[in-house]
Structure formats: C-alpha cells, structure tokens
Scaffold this motif. Structure first.
Motif, PDB file in Angstrom:
ATOM      1  N   ARG A  24       0.844  -1.208   0.000  1.00  0.00           N
ATOM      2  CA  ARG A  24       0.000   0.000   0.000  1.00  0.00           C
ATOM      3  C   ARG A  24       0.874   1.251   0.000  1.00  0.00           C
ATOM      4  N   TRP A  25       1.923   1.256   0.817  1.00  0.00           N
ATOM      5  CA  TRP A  25       2.823   2.398   0.888  1.00  0.00           C
ATOM      6  C   TRP A  25       3.524   2.609  -0.451  1.00  0.00           C
ATOM      7  N   TRP A  26       3.938   1.534  -1.085  1.00  0.00           N
ATOM      8  CA  TRP A  26       4.681   1.638  -2.336  1.00  0.00           C
ATOM      9  C   TRP A  26       3.804   2.153  -3.479  1.00  0.00           C
ATOM     10  N   PHE A  27       2.599   1.600  -3.604  1.00  0.00           N
ATOM     11  CA  PHE A  27       1.768   1.922  -4.761  1.00  0.00           C
ATOM     12  C   PHE A  27       0.748   3.029  -4.516  1.00  0.00           C
ATOM     13  N   GLU A  29       0.552   5.224  -1.521  1.00  0.00           N
ATOM     14  CA  GLU A  29       0.975   6.389  -0.748  1.00  0.00           C
ATOM     15  C   GLU A  29       2.205   7.078  -1.329  1.00  0.00           C
ATOM     16  N   GLY A  30       2.643   6.660  -2.494  1.00  0.00           N
ATOM     17  CA  GLY A  30       3.707   7.357  -3.201  1.00  0.00           C
ATOM     18  C   GLY A  30       5.085   7.238  -2.584  1.00  0.00           C
ATOM     19  N   ARG A  31       5.321   6.265  -1.758  1.00  0.00           N
ATOM     20  CA  ARG A  31       6.639   6.010  -1.149  1.00  0.00           C
ATOM     21  C   ARG A  31       7.163   7.204  -0.357  1.00  0.00           C
ATOM     22  N   THR A  32       6.255   7.966   0.232  1.00  0.00           N
ATOM     23  CA  THR A  32       6.694   9.062   1.092  1.00  0.00           C
ATOM     24  C   THR A  32       6.947   8.510   2.488  1.00  0.00           C
ATOM     25  N   TRP A  33       8.070   8.848   3.033  1.00  0.00           N
ATOM     26  CA  TRP A  33       8.474   8.296   4.330  1.00  0.00           C
ATOM     27  C   TRP A  33       7.555   8.757   5.456  1.00  0.00           C
ATOM     28  N   VAL A  34       6.980   9.914   5.313  1.00  0.00           N
ATOM     29  CA  VAL A  34       6.073  10.426   6.343  1.00  0.00           C
ATOM     30  C   VAL A  34       4.853   9.517   6.493  1.00  0.00           C
TER      31      VAL A  34
END
Length: 167
Positions: A24-27, A29-34
């Motif tokens: 989900r984070w990768w695809f 949420e745009g790989r934003t660390w926040v």
C-alpha cells in the motif's frame, strides 16, 4: 488469560499485515516516508504492549491477549484450512519487565495511541490498528523479540527514569 503463546499462523498474519501495508505504501501512498510514521509507531507500540503487558492482569494485557488470540485464530484458519499447511507454537520470548517509570511511559504511549485513534482525522484508523496488531503478533517470536525487547525496554525505562528522578 490461560493461552499465552503465539502460533506460526499468528506470525504469518503479522508478516502479512506488514507486506500488505508495504505494498500500500509503495503503490498508493507514493513512497513518502512520512506516510510510514503512523504504522511504524503503532507497530512499535504493539510490540511494547505484547512484551510488557501480555501476561499481566490489566486492561492493556487483556486487549493484547485478545489481539494475539484473534491473530492466532486467523493464522490457523489461513494455514490449515486456507493452504493445507500446519500450525504450531513458536513462542520463544519472555516478557520484558519495565521499571516503574517505564510503566509511566507505556501508559502515556497508550494515551497517545488512543487519542490518535479518536481524534487524528488524517491518519487512517486501520493503519494504526493493523500496525499495533502486527507488532503484537510478531513480538513474541524468538527472532523479533530478541532484536526488539532489549532496545524497546531499555528506551522506555530510560525515558521513564525522568518520571522517577524528577517527580
């Protein structure tokens, strides 16, 4: 709370949650660390709750026990009925013991976690709950607990020494 073990299925569910939120984070949420901060906070909180309050007769201990029981049950269903595998006990961890100041910090972290669930509109509640569940499920396995118990317990006790020294 008679059943105080983690099963292979519970560990599988914990890792499945991490994999799902990683995808989900990768695809999405745009790989934003926040975007990882709420999940990581909840994951560490779940680990700390499982390692310190799991066997205690307390509200946090009961919630943690219920979460681990549900994860074990879901993992058993997935491994045995879902893919035809087997399930077994893989508990290798012993609970960490916090000092009195460490329990103050755990209490304050619990307040922060509950307040985030109640009032943080921009943080998805599912991200917090799933992170805490994944942390609780993975905390009692030998490898994870061996890596996390000492730093988590030491950090919480060190932060808690403020309360015992200055109050």
């Amino acid at each position: 709370m008679p059943y105080t073990a983690i099963s292979l299925g519970g560990i599988a569910v914990g890792f499945a949650i991490i994999v799902a939120f990683g995808i989900r984070w990768w695809f999405k949420e745009g790989r934003t660390w926040v975007a990882l901060i709420p999940f990581v906070f909840a994951f560490l909180y779940g680990m700390l709750a499982a390692l310190s309050a799991y066997n205690s007769v307390s509200a946090l201990g009961a919630v943690t026990w219920l979460a681990i029981w549900a994860g074990n049950l879901a993992g058993f269903a997935g491994l045995v009925w879902g893919v035809g595998g087997t399930d077994r006990n893989v508990t290798r961890a012993v609970p960490i013991v916090l000092e009195s100041g460490g329990y103050v910090v755990l209490f304050l972290l619990t307040v922060v976690f509950v307040c985030l669930l109640l009032w943080a509109k921009r943080i998805p509640k599912g991200k917090l709950l799933a992170g805490a569940l994944a942390g609780a499920l993975l905390a009692l396995s030998g490898t994870i607990a061996g890596i996390a118990a000492i730093p988590l317990g030491s950090a919480v006790n060190a932060a808690g020494s403020f309360f015992t020294a200055y109050v």
